[in-house]
Write a protein that holds these residues in place. Structure first.
Motif, mmCIF file in Angstrom:
data_model
loop_
_atom_site.group_PDB
_atom_site.id
_atom_site.type_symbol
_atom_site.label_atom_id
_atom_site.label_comp_id
_atom_site.label_asym_id
_atom_site.label_seq_id
_atom_site.Cartn_x
_atom_site.Cartn_y
_atom_site.Cartn_z
ATOM 1 N N GLN A 1 72.664 41.142 -8.477
ATOM 2 C CA GLN A 1 72.035 39.897 -8.043
ATOM 3 C C GLN A 1 72.219 38.820 -9.107
ATOM 4 O O GLN A 1 72.146 39.107 -10.306
ATOM 5 N N TRP A 2 72.424 37.600 -8.678
ATOM 6 C CA TRP A 2 72.523 36.460 -9.597
ATOM 7 C C TRP A 2 71.109 36.006 -10.006
ATOM 8 O O TRP A 2 70.181 35.997 -9.180
ATOM 9 N N ILE B 1 79.328 33.837 -14.074
ATOM 10 C CA ILE B 1 79.311 35.038 -13.235
ATOM 11 C C ILE B 1 80.725 35.600 -13.234
ATOM 12 O O ILE B 1 81.665 34.964 -12.750
HETATM 13 O O1 LIG Z 1 73.151 32.790 -15.766
HETATM 14 C C1 LIG Z 1 73.628 33.901 -15.537
HETATM 15 C C2 LIG Z 1 74.587 34.489 -16.372
HETATM 16 C C3 LIG Z 1 75.064 35.744 -16.054
HETATM 17 N N1 LIG Z 1 74.605 36.385 -14.937
HETATM 18 C C4 LIG Z 1 75.142 37.691 -14.583
HETATM 19 C C5 LIG Z 1 76.595 37.584 -14.119
HETATM 20 C C6 LIG Z 1 77.382 38.013 -15.293
HETATM 21 O O2 LIG Z 1 78.623 38.539 -14.916
HETATM 22 C C7 LIG Z 1 76.451 39.050 -15.914
HETATM 23 C C8 LIG Z 1 76.681 39.294 -17.363
HETATM 24 O O3 LIG Z 1 76.768 38.074 -17.981
HETATM 25 P P1 LIG Z 1 77.443 37.897 -19.398
HETATM 26 O O4 LIG Z 1 78.554 38.860 -19.573
HETATM 27 O O5 LIG Z 1 77.709 36.464 -19.628
HETATM 28 O O6 LIG Z 1 76.213 38.318 -20.286
HETATM 29 P P2 LIG Z 1 76.087 39.191 -21.551
HETATM 30 O O7 LIG Z 1 74.919 38.689 -22.271
HETATM 31 O O8 LIG Z 1 77.389 39.223 -22.269
HETATM 32 O O9 LIG Z 1 75.714 40.567 -20.895
HETATM 33 P P3 LIG Z 1 76.531 41.874 -20.512
HETATM 34 O O10 LIG Z 1 76.117 42.872 -21.513
HETATM 35 O O11 LIG Z 1 76.063 42.201 -19.106
HETATM 36 O O12 LIG Z 1 77.995 41.517 -20.562
HETATM 37 O O13 LIG Z 1 75.145 38.529 -15.710
HETATM 38 C C9 LIG Z 1 73.670 35.807 -14.102
HETATM 39 O O14 LIG Z 1 73.253 36.357 -13.094
HETATM 40 N N2 LIG Z 1 73.210 34.574 -14.431
#
Ligand SMILES: O=c1ccn([C@H]2C[C@H](O)[C@@H](COP(=O)(O)OP(=O)(O)OP(=O)(O)O)O2)c(=O)[nH]1
Length: 144
Positions: A91-92, A81
């Protein structure tokens, strides 16, 4: 002591509590009743959003009993997060793969988190030769 601003998306889950002495990881709860078939993937809402303290991120992992109780694996192994994930709708979620048909009830404690300070800024300096002593490569210290 740190203070964290938290928003709850449901009044069906208990409020988060920091339990001193046992484990300082804080349990998180499913915010909805969820039914999953074997092999199914779902993002399980955790019913909370937070403004983390400046310079911190949060790491979310399963509870030790999560697989035994619910047959769930966390698909990202450890959820990150970001500090920037701090908006009113941020939301988480717990990304879950069901290894068997399963039911998760609202307020079930399915995972846990802690906050961690960001790592220092890093600059990568390319080199042809490293001066450390070779350990022999990946997996070379044997089984026992
Ligand atoms: O298990 C998780 C992992 C991430 N998040 C939320 C918080 C985090 O800050 C956001 C984006 O996560 P991340 O950057 O790791 O994901 P991404 O796949 O790189 O997506 P984005 O395009 O949103 O950066 O999603 C959650 O709620 N649960």
């Amino acid at each position: 002591m740190e203070t964290i601003k938290i928003k709850y998306f449901s009044d069906k889950i208990e409020k988060l509590t920091y339990v001193a002495g046992k484990s300082d990881w804080i349990d998180l709860r499913a915010a909805e009743d969820i039914t999953m078939k074997q092999g199914e993937f779902k993002l399980i809402p955790l019913g909370i959003a937070m403004e983390l303290p400046k310079g911190y991120e949060a790491h979310v992992i399963p509870r030790s009993s999560t697989f035994k109780n619910f047959g769930l694996l966390q698909t990202n192994s450890c959820g990150l997060i970001d500090e920037s994930y701090c908006g009113d709708n941020d939301q988480w979620f717990f990304p879950a793969l069901a290894m068997r048909d399963t039911e998760i009830h609202v307020n079930d404690r399915i995972c846990q988190f802690r906050i961690m300070e960001h790592q220092p800024q890093i600059v990568f300096e390319e080199t042809e030769k490293l001066t450390g002593k070779d350990r022999g490569g990946f997996g070379t210290t044997g089984r026992q």
